[in-house]
Motif scaffolding. Structure first.
Motif, PDB file in Angstrom:
ATOM      1  N   ARG A 251       0.849  -1.186   0.000  1.00  0.00           N
ATOM      2  CA  ARG A 251       0.000   0.000   0.000  1.00  0.00           C
ATOM      3  C   ARG A 251       0.890   1.242   0.000  1.00  0.00           C
ATOM      4  N   THR A 252       0.273   2.395  -0.122  1.00  0.00           N
ATOM      5  CA  THR A 252       1.001   3.661  -0.005  1.00  0.00           C
ATOM      6  C   THR A 252       0.346   4.498   1.083  1.00  0.00           C
ATOM      7  N   VAL A 253       1.134   5.375   1.677  1.00  0.00           N
ATOM      8  CA  VAL A 253       0.596   6.288   2.688  1.00  0.00           C
ATOM      9  C   VAL A 253       1.065   7.692   2.380  1.00  0.00           C
ATOM     10  N   ARG A 254       0.264   8.637   2.756  1.00  0.00           N
ATOM     11  CA  ARG A 254       0.630  10.044   2.595  1.00  0.00           C
ATOM     12  C   ARG A 254       1.343  10.515   3.861  1.00  0.00           C
ATOM     13  N   PRO A 255       2.470  11.215   3.718  1.00  0.00           N
ATOM     14  CA  PRO A 255       3.157  11.726   4.912  1.00  0.00           C
ATOM     15  C   PRO A 255       2.230  12.606   5.747  1.00  0.00           C
ATOM     16  N   ILE A 256       2.371  12.499   7.051  1.00  0.00           N
ATOM     17  CA  ILE A 256       1.503  13.285   7.934  1.00  0.00           C
ATOM     18  C   ILE A 256       2.258  14.368   8.704  1.00  0.00           C
ATOM     19  N   VAL A 257       3.591  14.371   8.621  1.00  0.00           N
ATOM     20  CA  VAL A 257       4.373  15.332   9.402  1.00  0.00           C
ATOM     21  C   VAL A 257       4.860  16.471   8.516  1.00  0.00           C
ATOM     22  N   ALA A 258       4.687  17.698   9.014  1.00  0.00           N
ATOM     23  CA  ALA A 258       5.248  18.890   8.398  1.00  0.00           C
ATOM     24  C   ALA A 258       6.303  19.431   9.358  1.00  0.00           C
ATOM     25  N   PRO A 259       7.570  19.087   9.166  1.00  0.00           N
ATOM     26  CA  PRO A 259       8.602  19.530  10.126  1.00  0.00           C
ATOM     27  C   PRO A 259       8.719  21.051  10.171  1.00  0.00           C
ATOM     28  N   SER A 260       8.853  21.567  11.367  1.00  0.00           N
ATOM     29  CA  SER A 260       9.066  22.994  11.575  1.00  0.00           C
ATOM     30  C   SER A 260      10.295  23.162  12.448  1.00  0.00           C
ATOM     31  N   GLN A 261      11.151  24.104  12.072  1.00  0.00           N
ATOM     32  CA  GLN A 261      12.428  24.274  12.751  1.00  0.00           C
ATOM     33  C   GLN A 261      12.383  25.419  13.756  1.00  0.00           C
ATOM     34  N   ASP A 304      10.116  29.562  13.759  1.00  0.00           N
ATOM     35  CA  ASP A 304       9.120  28.567  13.335  1.00  0.00           C
ATOM     36  C   ASP A 304       9.185  28.498  11.811  1.00  0.00           C
ATOM     37  N   THR A 305      10.163  27.752  11.309  1.00  0.00           N
ATOM     38  CA  THR A 305      10.464  27.738   9.881  1.00  0.00           C
ATOM     39  C   THR A 305      10.223  26.362   9.290  1.00  0.00           C
ATOM     40  N   PRO A 306       9.412  26.237   8.239  1.00  0.00           N
ATOM     41  CA  PRO A 306       9.179  24.929   7.607  1.00  0.00           C
ATOM     42  C   PRO A 306      10.453  24.351   7.012  1.00  0.00           C
ATOM     43  N   ARG A 307      10.568  23.024   7.076  1.00  0.00           N
ATOM     44  CA  ARG A 307      11.684  22.319   6.441  1.00  0.00           C
ATOM     45  C   ARG A 307      11.119  21.177   5.611  1.00  0.00           C
ATOM     46  N   GLY A 308      11.777  20.883   4.516  1.00  0.00           N
ATOM     47  CA  GLY A 308      11.361  19.759   3.693  1.00  0.00           C
ATOM     48  C   GLY A 308      12.077  18.481   4.037  1.00  0.00           C
ATOM     49  N   ASP A 309      13.086  18.547   4.927  1.00  0.00           N
ATOM     50  CA  ASP A 309      13.831  17.368   5.337  1.00  0.00           C
ATOM     51  C   ASP A 309      13.837  17.276   6.851  1.00  0.00           C
ATOM     52  N   SER A 310      14.413  16.185   7.373  1.00  0.00           N
ATOM     53  CA  SER A 310      14.421  15.966   8.829  1.00  0.00           C
ATOM     54  C   SER A 310      15.787  15.458   9.275  1.00  0.00           C
ATOM     55  N   PRO A 311      16.827  16.296   9.219  1.00  0.00           N
ATOM     56  CA  PRO A 311      18.167  15.857   9.628  1.00  0.00           C
ATOM     57  C   PRO A 311      18.252  15.618  11.125  1.00  0.00           C
ATOM     58  N   ARG A 312      19.153  14.743  11.523  1.00  0.00           N
ATOM     59  CA  ARG A 312      19.333  14.463  12.948  1.00  0.00           C
ATOM     60  C   ARG A 312      19.980  15.638  13.672  1.00  0.00           C
ATOM     61  N   GLU A 313      20.812  16.386  12.968  1.00  0.00           N
ATOM     62  CA  GLU A 313      21.452  17.565  13.550  1.00  0.00           C
ATOM     63  C   GLU A 313      21.143  18.783  12.669  1.00  0.00           C
ATOM     64  N   PRO A 314      19.922  19.299  12.744  1.00  0.00           N
ATOM     65  CA  PRO A 314      19.572  20.457  11.918  1.00  0.00           C
ATOM     66  C   PRO A 314      20.378  21.677  12.338  1.00  0.00           C
ATOM     67  N   ARG A 315      20.659  22.535  11.399  1.00  0.00           N
ATOM     68  CA  ARG A 315      21.380  23.767  11.682  1.00  0.00           C
ATOM     69  C   ARG A 315      20.527  24.963  11.288  1.00  0.00           C
ATOM     70  N   PRO A 316      20.744  26.113  11.903  1.00  0.00           N
ATOM     71  CA  PRO A 316      19.904  27.281  11.626  1.00  0.00           C
ATOM     72  C   PRO A 316      20.182  27.889  10.264  1.00  0.00           C
ATOM     73  N   PHE A 317      19.150  28.502   9.708  1.00  0.00           N
ATOM     74  CA  PHE A 317      19.318  29.307   8.509  1.00  0.00           C
ATOM     75  C   PHE A 317      19.740  30.713   8.934  1.00  0.00           C
ATOM     76  N   ARG A 318      20.429  31.398   8.027  1.00  0.00           N
ATOM     77  CA  ARG A 318      20.938  32.722   8.366  1.00  0.00           C
ATOM     78  C   ARG A 318      19.817  33.657   8.790  1.00  0.00           C
ATOM     79  N   ALA A 526      31.701  21.955  17.970  1.00  0.00           N
ATOM     80  CA  ALA A 526      32.125  23.043  17.079  1.00  0.00           C
ATOM     81  C   ALA A 526      30.968  23.507  16.201  1.00  0.00           C
ATOM     82  N   SER A 527      30.108  22.572  15.792  1.00  0.00           N
ATOM     83  CA  SER A 527      28.964  22.951  14.949  1.00  0.00           C
ATOM     84  C   SER A 527      27.945  23.785  15.719  1.00  0.00           C
ATOM     85  N   TYR A 528      27.905  23.639  17.058  1.00  0.00           N
ATOM     86  CA  TYR A 528      26.989  24.431  17.874  1.00  0.00           C
ATOM     87  C   TYR A 528      27.488  25.868  18.050  1.00  0.00           C
TER      88      TYR A 528
END
Length: 533
Positions: A251-261, A304-318, A526-528
């Motif tokens: 079967r197929t499913v539609r994603p239900i999560v809209a990640p927000s940063q 509160d910024t939308p993201r299209g991906d879900s990285p384990r270590e997200p970083r801020p946008f400028r 260092a990334s922090y």
């Protein structure tokens, strides 16, 4: 047989945990995901007498659940959106959390400064409604402040044009340590919890979910697990397991999560000294700005910024960091600059997509949670927020009962269940605003202080005994576990955390016998401190 949650620190030797995992038998409930939601479900189920296993692919609270704004709140802005039911529930849960974990959560006074004449009465009336919804669960009375009183509460607030302010009360907590207290409370009631053990496949019998396979990342060993019910509580990553379940059923499913940063910048307390938090309900673009005292530092945020991906270590946008620093400059006499930031970290919120419009701004999406049961019997829960984790867990268990995946049990008991470290009765004075110290251990503070190394200070208020306790009783396996989520230094002073990595790693390796990954932690720290270009 269940035990009370305050009978002393139980050992968490990994060899023993994996030996239990290897034993044959069927679990009543297997929870996938060791964040706030999954841990809450494990506590609720174990306290009802169910045989519970929780598996976490990384460390407990590694994702969203260690990267919150550290607020236990009803949601003032949700009241402005008209979501009265969500606010009322959250206010009740706020009081329950403060009662059950007073060593990790406390009331905190917030001040909204007014720079326009209409702001004090407008926001004050709304906050009086907030008080009314809280009723007997209120933490303090909303007060209208004069200009002088506002500056007394917020000494470094910009005085030019200041008309007055409004003071109200909400809660504050240590999110990662609360997650750890939930894990240990579930274990005290008989649950088995294993971190660094990702689920690799789901298994089925006659089209129904019957278990799963998981892998210990340290040894590579695979384990087959049989389960009556599987709960997918992987937060912003729930769609990964949902897709795997759907593919197994063709079967197929539609994603239900809209990640927000959400981005948080940590600076020294000199930018806003005192015991009050700053809250701006509506900045230039409509977002909320917080200045929250925490662990001897000041947290500024959040976005509160939308993201299209879900990285384990997200970083801020400028633009996110520019927003936080720019808005801070509008309200503080001396605004922090990039070079003043001690730690910069990001959390991904698992917001549930609205039914009709995938492009809706995330700040407009409800923070309510969703529970779904697939045709195979996979139970998925996502959305919600830290404050309502306990109510979410009760809802998940109720859905499991209704779907007849688990035999119905008596009503939950977690509303009056002190977590590990909390006193059985009465209040325990604490201060989450203060630098890290033994107060965060609650009733276990004496046990930590009695360990060898309690007088060996590492820096940042940490001792060798705290590291040993983390290894022996708090599931810690890596330097990141210790300095990120057990002792929180990564989130308050990333540079100092990097300096302590080798010493903490040596202590940890002596306790566990495994590589504590100190070099990898230094790169992470260092990334922090890395500012977005």
């Amino acid at each position: 047989m269940t035990t009370t949650s305050n009978q002393g620190a139980a050992p968490t030797r990994r060899e023993d945990l994996l030996a239990r995992l290897a034993q044959d038998g069927t679990w009543d409930l297997v929870v996938v995901g060791g964040g706030a939601t999954g841990l809450g479900v494990a506590v609720d189920a174990a306290a009802r007498g169910l045989r519970v296993l929780l598996l976490e692919s990384h460390d407990f609270a590694k994702g969203t659940s260690s990267r919150a704004t550290k607020l236990v709140h009803g949601g003032v802005r949700y009241l402005a959106q008209g979501n009265v039911a969500l606010v009322r529930e959250a206010l009740q849960e706020r009081t329950t959390l403060l009662k059950n974990a007073p060593h990790l959560a406390q009331p905190l006074a917030f001040v909204m400064p007014s720079y326009k004449v209409w702001e004090t009465p407008f926001y004050g009336v709304g906050l009086k409604m907030y008080d009314a919804l809280a009723g007997s669960a209120g933490l303090g009375r909303t007060e209208f402040l004069s200009r002088r009183q506002t500056l007394a509460c917020l000494p470094t607030a910009l005085p030019q044009g200041l008309k007055g302010g409004v003071k109200y009360w909400d809660g504050q907590f240590d999110d990662a340590r609360l997650a750890l207290a939930l894990a240990r409370t579930a274990a005290a009631h008989g649950a088995l919890l294993v971190n660094y053990c990702p689920v690799t496949t789901l298994t089925y019998r006659d089209g129904k979910l019957s278990g799963l396979a998981c892998r210990d990342t340290e040894t590579g060993r695979e384990y087959a697990v049989r389960a009556t019910c599987v709960v997918n509580a992987t937060g912003v990553w729930v769609d990964e397991l949902r897709r795997q379940d759907a593919e197994a059923l063709k079967r197929t499913v539609r994603p239900i999560v809209a990640p927000s940063q959400g981005v948080h910048a940590v600076v020294d307390r000199e930018f806003l000294p005192g015991s009050h938090a700053l809250m701006v309900p509506k900045t230039a673009d409509g977002r909320v700005l917080f200045g929250v005292p925490w662990m001897g530092k000041l947290i500024l945020g959040t976005t509160d910024t939308p993201r299209g991906d879900s990285p384990r270590e997200p970083r801020p946008f400028r633009e996110e960091l520019d927003f936080i620093l720019g808005e801070s400059a509008r309200y503080l006499v001396r605004a922090p600059r990039r070079e003043d930031i001690r730690s910069l970290w990001v959390g991904l919120r698992p917001l549930v997509k609205p039914g009709g419009d995938d492009g809706e701004p995330t700040k407009a999406i409800s923070r309510e949670h969703t529970v779904l049961v697939s045709r195979s019997g996979l139970v998925t829960v996502t959305g919600g927020k830290w404050t309502t984790y306990r109510a979410m867990a009760e809802d998940v268990l109720e859905k499991c009962f209704e779907a007849r995946l688990v035999a119905r049990r008596p009503a939950g008991v977690t509303a009056n269940l002190p977590l590990v470290g909390a006193p059985s009765t009465g209040a325990l004075a604490t201060s989450i605003s203060a630098p890290p110290g033994l107060h965060l251990y609650g009733t276990e503070a004496a046990e930590v202080a009695s360990l060898r190394g309690s007088d060996r200070h590492l820096g940042g208020g940490l001792t060798a005994a705290m590291v040993r306790f983390a290894a022996r009783h708090e599931y810690a396996r890596t330097v990141e576990d210790v300095l990120g989520r057990r002792l929180r230094l990564l989130f308050t002073d990333a540079a100092l955390a990097a300096q302590l990595a080798a010493e903490v790693g040596a202590l940890l390796q002596a306790e566990t016998g495994v590589d504590p990954q100190a070099a990898a932690f230094r790169d992470l720290a260092a990334s922090y401190l890395r500012m977005p270009a």
